[in-house]
Scaffold this active site. Structure first.
Site, PDB file in Angstrom:
ATOM      1  N   ARG A 127      10.986   3.769   3.359  1.00 53.64           N
ATOM      2  CA  ARG A 127      10.975   2.553   4.091  1.00 53.64           C
ATOM      3  C   ARG A 127      12.591   1.933   4.575  1.00 53.64           C
ATOM      4  O   ARG A 127      13.095   1.507   3.566  1.00 53.64           O
ATOM      5  CB  ARG A 127      10.182   1.906   3.630  1.00 53.64           C
ATOM      6  CG  ARG A 127       9.557   0.474   4.630  1.00 53.64           C
ATOM      7  CD  ARG A 127       9.010   0.272   4.633  1.00 53.64           C
ATOM      8  NE  ARG A 127       7.395   0.120   5.049  1.00 53.64           N
ATOM      9  CZ  ARG A 127       6.034  -0.091   4.920  1.00 53.64           C
ATOM     10  NH1 ARG A 127       5.669  -1.258   4.162  1.00 53.64           N
ATOM     11  NH2 ARG A 127       5.138   1.245   5.251  1.00 53.64           N
ATOM     12  N   LYS A 183      25.940  -4.447  -2.697  1.00 51.57           N
ATOM     13  CA  LYS A 183      27.502  -4.919  -3.076  1.00 51.57           C
ATOM     14  C   LYS A 183      28.394  -3.688  -2.044  1.00 51.57           C
ATOM     15  O   LYS A 183      29.409  -4.106  -1.566  1.00 51.57           O
ATOM     16  CB  LYS A 183      27.978  -3.560  -4.314  1.00 51.57           C
ATOM     17  CG  LYS A 183      27.563  -3.833  -5.739  1.00 51.57           C
ATOM     18  CD  LYS A 183      28.038  -3.101  -7.195  1.00 51.57           C
ATOM     19  CE  LYS A 183      27.475  -3.154  -7.867  1.00 51.57           C
ATOM     20  NZ  LYS A 183      28.088  -2.679  -8.548  1.00 51.57           N
ATOM     21  N   HIS A 229       5.397   5.931  11.690  1.00 49.55           N
ATOM     22  CA  HIS A 229       5.031   5.329  10.018  1.00 49.55           C
ATOM     23  C   HIS A 229       4.655   7.313  10.103  1.00 49.55           C
ATOM     24  O   HIS A 229       3.094   6.870   9.959  1.00 49.55           O
ATOM     25  CB  HIS A 229       4.611   4.323   9.645  1.00 49.55           C
ATOM     26  CG  HIS A 229       3.728   4.621   8.807  1.00 49.55           C
ATOM     27  ND1 HIS A 229       3.883   5.246   7.524  1.00 49.55           N
ATOM     28  CD2 HIS A 229       3.721   3.279   7.546  1.00 49.55           C
ATOM     29  CE1 HIS A 229       3.728   4.586   6.503  1.00 49.55           C
ATOM     30  NE2 HIS A 229       3.302   3.168   6.273  1.00 49.55           N
ATOM     31  N   ARG A 272       0.585  -1.389  -0.134  1.00 45.49           N
ATOM     32  CA  ARG A 272       0.037  -0.024   0.349  1.00 45.49           C
ATOM     33  C   ARG A 272       1.367   1.420   0.545  1.00 45.49           C
ATOM     34  O   ARG A 272       0.567   2.134  -0.581  1.00 45.49           O
ATOM     35  CB  ARG A 272      -0.996  -0.087   1.481  1.00 45.49           C
ATOM     36  CG  ARG A 272      -2.223  -0.357   0.879  1.00 45.49           C
ATOM     37  CD  ARG A 272      -2.407  -1.280   2.285  1.00 45.49           C
ATOM     38  NE  ARG A 272      -1.691  -2.453   2.806  1.00 45.49           N
ATOM     39  CZ  ARG A 272      -2.023  -3.246   2.382  1.00 45.49           C
ATOM     40  NH1 ARG A 272      -3.203  -3.792   1.849  1.00 45.49           N
ATOM     41  NH2 ARG A 272      -1.063  -4.012   2.775  1.00 45.49           N
ATOM     42  N   THR A 273       1.453   1.679   0.817  1.00 49.30           N
ATOM     43  CA  THR A 273       2.858   2.569   0.742  1.00 49.30           C
ATOM     44  C   THR A 273       3.607   2.884  -0.400  1.00 49.30           C
ATOM     45  O   THR A 273       3.095   4.016  -1.094  1.00 49.30           O
ATOM     46  CB  THR A 273       3.686   2.524   1.968  1.00 49.30           C
ATOM     47  OG1 THR A 273       3.006   2.552   3.723  1.00 49.30           O
ATOM     48  CG2 THR A 273       4.174   3.791   2.705  1.00 49.30           C
TER      49      THR A 273
HETATM   50  C1  NCD Z   1       2.040  -0.995   8.061  1.00 46.36           C
HETATM   51  C2  NCD Z   1       3.350  -0.228   8.469  1.00 46.36           C
HETATM   52  O1  NCD Z   1       4.422  -1.376   7.612  1.00 46.36           O
HETATM   53  O2  NCD Z   1       4.249  -0.520   9.375  1.00 46.36           O
HETATM   54  N1  NCD Z   1       1.792  -1.184   6.919  1.00 46.36           N
HETATM   55  C3  NCD Z   1       1.247   0.194   5.989  1.00 46.36           C
HETATM   56  O3  NCD Z   1       2.175   0.942   5.417  1.00 46.36           O
HETATM   57  N2  NCD Z   1      -0.223   0.171   5.478  1.00 46.36           N
HETATM   58  C4  NCD Z   1       1.382  -2.013   8.688  1.00 46.36           C
HETATM   59  C5  NCD Z   1       1.801  -3.517   8.707  1.00 46.36           C
HETATM   60  O4  NCD Z   1       2.756  -3.785   8.181  1.00 46.36           O
HETATM   61  O5  NCD Z   1       1.296  -3.976  10.271  1.00 46.36           O
END
Ligand code: NCD
Length: 333
Positions: A117, A96, A145, A68-69
């Site tokens: 991320r 590397k 997040h 999703r993100t």
């Molecule tokens: C979350 C995350 O990555 O922290 N997912 C997301 O971004 N929608 C929640 C999760 O992974 O449980």
């Protein structure tokens, strides 16, 4: 409203690293802008936003899995008329042994903003000293997040409006339920509830198995942000609590953060929201059920068809909030 009249342009953030950078006014204007984008999108008025990021390139660097993100950021960039570069980490020079700061310094030669991320808590803050262009934290290990918290707030506000059309309603009681220790979404969301609802006192339940409680440093931050809310920590979601709730936010057990399999197995299946829980609820419009997704086995699929299940609407809101965040950080350049 024309895109040039954006309400978020006054913001002076260079990066979005932690939710603690967000003020009540900024969260309000981001939600307002996300709601405008959603409206234009539904009405198919694409020319209201499709050139906002013209000639802009956004780097997407995901060192941890994401559906999703990553895809909602990618989609947000494309809808705003910009172009994404998605770095495939497995085939990049980081395998590397290239340092993270070098990878980021390279990428900012190609793009105008980087969304990243990473598995290390706090790494985004460390990296900002190497960067001259905006960085967005799309998750830092078990840290934060912030963009998820903003889309969660947007969803709470939208759902509050939806239910208020059906009955006299204002969100007063919220429960964060599940893995509160490792879940970064709830770490950001709890802080944002303290930032945004400073004039609307909430009762907040933190419900988790004993080993998965909300870290004390997050609670300390919240207390510093204000003491308007009542915080209650407990281990089980009783019918009495369920009857009080306006919003329940469920999170999965963060398997990837456990140091050993045994600890994980001990807590696996220790919490789950089931359809039966809802039947005890005080009426058929509440609680609003949220989840950042992905779900594993903590949220019964039988709930999906219930009007109160807001998690797919929540996911849909993600793209609009990310459009608003990208516009805010890139338009002021
Ligand atoms: C979350 C995350 O990555 O922290 N997912 C997301 O971004 N929608 C929640 C999760 O992974 O449980």
């Amino acid at each position: 409203m024309q895109p040039s009249e954006s309400t978020t342009n006054h913001c002076k953030l260079s990066h979005l690293i932690t939710i603690k950078q967000i003020t009540p006014q900024l969260s309000e204007s981001l939600c307002h802008r996300a709601s405008q984008f959603k409206h234009f999108f539904i009405k198919q008025q694409h020319d209201q936003y499709n050139s906002i990021l013209k000639n802009k390139i956004v780097n997407l660097l995901f060192f941890e899995p994401s559906t999703r993100t990553m895809c909602s950021f990618q989609s947000a960039v494309l809808r705003l008329g910009g172009n994404p570069i998605t770095l495939d980490i497995q085939s990049s020079s980081s395998v590397k042994g290239e340092s993270l700061q070098d990878t980021l310094r390279v990428m900012e030669q190609y793009g105008d903003l980087t969304v990243m991320r990473h598995s290390k808590r706090g790494v985004h803050q460390e990296m900002t000293s190497y960067l001259t262009k905006p960085l967005i934290n799309a998750g830092d290990g078990d840290g934060e997040h912030p963009t998820q918290a903003l889309l969660d707030l947007f969803t709470i506000k939208e759902e509050q409006e939806r239910v208020a059309k059906l009955m006299d309603f204002k969100v007063q009681t919220i429960c964060l339920f599940g893995d509160l220790k490792f879940g970064r979404t709830v770490h950001s969301l709890l802080r944002l509830l303290y930032i945004y609802f400073r004039n609307q006192p909430l009762k907040i339940y933190l419900i988790s198995p004993e080993g998965l409680r909300m870290p004390q440093y997050v609670i300390d931050d919240c207390v510093q942000l204000g003491d308007n809310h009542t915080l209650i920590e407990t281990e089980s979601l009783t019918p009495e609590i369920m009857n009080e709730l306006d919003v329940i936010y469920v999170t999965r057990l963060q398997k990837e953060r456990f140091e050993n399999e045994e600890q994980y197995l001990k807590l696996k299946s220790s919490f789950c929201l089931k359809k039966e829980h809802l039947n005890t609820s005080r009426n058929s419009h509440v609680p609003i059920i949220m989840h950042p997704l992905p779900r594993v086995d903590e949220l019964d699929e039988a709930i999906d068809s219930d009007e109160r299940a807001a998690y797919f609407r929540q996911m849909n809101n993600g793209m609009f909030m990310r459009m608003a965040i990208l516009e805010m950080l890139l338009k002021q350049q």
